[in-house]
Design a protein around this motif. Structure first.
Motif, PDB file in Angstrom:
ATOM      1  N   CYS A  66       0.835  -1.241  -0.219  1.00  0.00           N
ATOM      2  CA  CYS A  66       0.129   0.071   0.072  1.00  0.00           C
ATOM      3  C   CYS A  66       1.005   1.448   0.007  1.00  0.00           C
ATOM      4  CB  CYS A  66      -0.855   0.076   1.319  1.00  0.00           C
ATOM      5  SG  CYS A  66      -2.135   1.450   0.977  1.00  0.00           S
ATOM      6  N   GLU A  68       0.083   4.277   0.956  1.00  0.00           N
ATOM      7  CA  GLU A  68      -0.573   5.097   1.915  1.00  0.00           C
ATOM      8  C   GLU A  68       0.336   4.946   3.291  1.00  0.00           C
ATOM      9  OE1 GLU A  68      -3.007   7.313   1.447  1.00  0.00           O
ATOM     10  OE2 GLU A  68      -2.882   6.596  -0.644  1.00  0.00           O
ATOM     11  N   CYS A  70      -1.023   5.296   6.634  1.00  0.00           N
ATOM     12  CA  CYS A  70      -1.733   5.176   7.869  1.00  0.00           C
ATOM     13  C   CYS A  70      -1.102   4.219   8.952  1.00  0.00           C
ATOM     14  CB  CYS A  70      -3.090   4.189   7.841  1.00  0.00           C
ATOM     15  SG  CYS A  70      -4.104   4.707   6.274  1.00  0.00           S
ATOM     16  N   TYR A  72      -1.194   3.065  11.868  1.00  0.00           N
ATOM     17  CA  TYR A  72      -1.953   2.071  12.719  1.00  0.00           C
ATOM     18  C   TYR A  72      -1.847   0.698  11.844  1.00  0.00           C
ATOM     19  CZ  TYR A  72      -5.728   3.189   9.726  1.00  0.00           C
ATOM     20  OH  TYR A  72      -6.577   3.640   8.769  1.00  0.00           O
ATOM     21  N   CYS A  73      -1.419   0.760  10.611  1.00  0.00           N
ATOM     22  CA  CYS A  73      -1.637  -0.442   9.541  1.00  0.00           C
ATOM     23  C   CYS A  73      -0.512  -1.076   9.186  1.00  0.00           C
ATOM     24  CB  CYS A  73      -2.356   0.069   8.376  1.00  0.00           C
ATOM     25  SG  CYS A  73      -2.677  -1.071   7.203  1.00  0.00           S
ATOM     26  N   GLN A  75       0.198  -2.753   6.718  1.00  0.00           N
ATOM     27  CA  GLN A  75       0.138  -2.894   5.233  1.00  0.00           C
ATOM     28  C   GLN A  75       0.724  -1.534   4.736  1.00  0.00           C
ATOM     29  OE1 GLN A  75      -2.942  -4.963   3.302  1.00  0.00           O
ATOM     30  NE2 GLN A  75      -4.069  -4.792   5.322  1.00  0.00           N
ATOM     31  N   ARG A  76       1.181  -0.551   5.525  1.00  0.00           N
ATOM     32  CA  ARG A  76       1.219   0.799   5.065  1.00  0.00           C
ATOM     33  C   ARG A  76       2.721   0.711   4.639  1.00  0.00           C
ATOM     34  NH1 ARG A  76       3.408   0.624  10.105  1.00  0.00           N
ATOM     35  NH2 ARG A  76       5.201   1.710  10.454  1.00  0.00           N
ATOM     36  N   SER A 114      -6.087  -3.805   0.314  1.00  0.00           N
ATOM     37  CA  SER A 114      -5.436  -2.864   0.513  1.00  0.00           C
ATOM     38  C   SER A 114      -5.050  -1.834  -0.639  1.00  0.00           C
ATOM     39  CB  SER A 114      -3.938  -3.569   0.907  1.00  0.00           C
ATOM     40  OG  SER A 114      -3.212  -4.053  -0.022  1.00  0.00           O
ATOM     41  N   GLY A 115      -4.642  -0.766  -0.240  1.00  0.00           N
ATOM     42  CA  GLY A 115      -4.304   0.234  -1.375  1.00  0.00           C
ATOM     43  C   GLY A 115      -5.261   1.333  -1.057  1.00  0.00           C
TER      44      GLY A 115
HETATM   45  S1  SF4 Z   1      -4.263  -0.570   3.529  1.00  0.00           S
HETATM   46 FE1  SF4 Z   1      -5.785   0.843   3.914  1.00  0.00          FE
HETATM   47  S2  SF4 Z   1      -5.510   1.388   6.155  1.00  0.00           S
HETATM   48 FE2  SF4 Z   1      -3.591   0.313   5.632  1.00  0.00          FE
HETATM   49  S3  SF4 Z   1      -2.159   1.747   4.913  1.00  0.00           S
HETATM   50 FE3  SF4 Z   1      -3.402   1.269   3.079  1.00  0.00          FE
HETATM   51  S4  SF4 Z   1      -4.860   2.632   2.869  1.00  0.00           S
HETATM   52 FE4  SF4 Z   1      -4.223   2.865   5.042  1.00  0.00          FE
END
Ligand code: SF4
Length: 324
Positions: A66, A68, A70, A72-73, A75-76, A114-115
């Motif tokens: 991903c 992004e 975030c 807390y995630c 997958q960021r 994700s993404g």
């Molecule tokens: S998967 Fe969703 S919550 Fe996790 S970083 Fe990417 S956009 Fe943010």
């Protein structure tokens, strides 16, 4: 009475919240006793949903990669959290998992990707998957695939999607502390596009990200203002190398108070015990189900949780029954 009220779910009831922001703040600060408002929240839950509990199962159809950030995630971008990343699963694999969820007794099957958001091509692919799962299995589908514009929202709505998850996560003022690559306003715009397309909104919060009590109150009432009909309440489960500063230690009692506030601010919305319920609510999970009316089984995106059998036992312990 509850079943009649359930059938009205999509009408976005206009009923007033049963708590003011000021009272909610005092309650979360522990300045008001636990039980009177807990009893009101439990009575409200029973009025709208009876003794039923809806079980949701997540299918992480695409993990990691991903762009992004975030905090807390797992997958960021650049997370180094040790998760297994994979591109979107095949349609056949996703359909087989939907069949498994249906057989297990899931009320809803939640496709999570994700993404930042789906491309036009992926949006069309998701639309045809939704048509197939709903048409062939009769299983309700919720999709969580990131930011959407009006055009994509309409494509998904015309495929029959009736629920899309896109969490506000926290208050507008605190949003820059948890993410820098998109804004709270971007999230609200996605929710508004979906609402205009006629898709029911699922949007919730994460508690324990270092936010203040005022932030929790603000997001609980922001969900009301957006007419959100399904609210997952997550309790932050730190992943290795998470990027959240000041993550709090949560007590089960505080988590219960948060659920009471969210229920009373959103009396007829589906309220779900989401990620972290096992870790943070612990022995109060059965009490929490007297306020919430749905929960996830079989874990979360990258974190294990209670399986189906344990979840069904919890529902029985609370004196409730699974809604199939
Ligand atoms: S998967 Fe969703 S919550 Fe996790 S970083 Fe990417 S956009 Fe943010």
């Amino acid at each position: 009475m509850p079943s009649e009220l359930l059938s009205q779910e999509k009408k976005f009831s206009e009923i007033a919240p049963l708590i003011t922001p000021e009272r909610a703040r005092l309650y979360l600060e522990g300045q008001l006793p636990l039980y009177p408002l807990f009893a009101l929240a439990a009575e409200t839950r029973e009025r709208f949903f009876g003794k039923k509990v809806r079980i949701h199962i997540l299918d992480n159809i695409q993990n990691g990669h991903c762009p992004e950030d975030c905090g807390y995630c797992a997958q960021r971008r650049g997370a180094a959290s040790g998760i297994i990343s994979y591109p979107m699963k095949s349609d056949e694999e996703i359909f087989a998992e939907a069949m498994h969820a249906k057989k297990a007794g899931a009320y809803r099957f939640c496709l999570v990707s994700s993404g930042t958001g789906p491309s036009p091509k992926t949006t069309e692919r998701l639309a045809s998957l939704i048509r197939r799962i709903q048409g062939e299995l009769g299983l309700r589908v919720c999709l969580s695939a990131g930011l959407l514009d009006e055009k994509k929202a309409k494509i998904l709505a015309s495929a029959g999607l009736d629920r899309y998850n896109h969490n506000l996560n926290t208050a507008e003022k605190y949003y820059p502390a948890i993410c820098s690559t998109h804004s709270y306003a971007d999230r609200v715009a996605t929710l508004q596009a979906l609402s205009q397309a006629g898709v029911g909104l699922c949007s919730g919060l994460i508690v324990g990200l270092g936010e203040s009590i005022d932030h929790i109150v603000e997001v609980a009432f922001a969900l009301k203002a957006l007419r959100v009909i399904s609210i997952p309440v997550n309790f932050f489960l730190p992943t290795p190398n998470h990027a959240i500063q000041n993550a709090q230690t949560l007590t089960p009692e505080f988590c219960l108070r948060v659920l009471v506030v969210v229920r009373l601010a959103n009396p007829d919305s589906e309220l779900r015990l989401a990620a972290g319920r096992e870790v943070h609510l612990r022995s109060l999970q059965a009490m929490a189900l007297m306020v919430a009316n749905s929960l996830f089984a079989e874990g979360y995106l990258n974190t294990p949780g209670d399986g189906f059998a344990t979840t069904l036992a919890l529902i029985r312990d609370a004196g409730m029954e699974a809604e199939l």
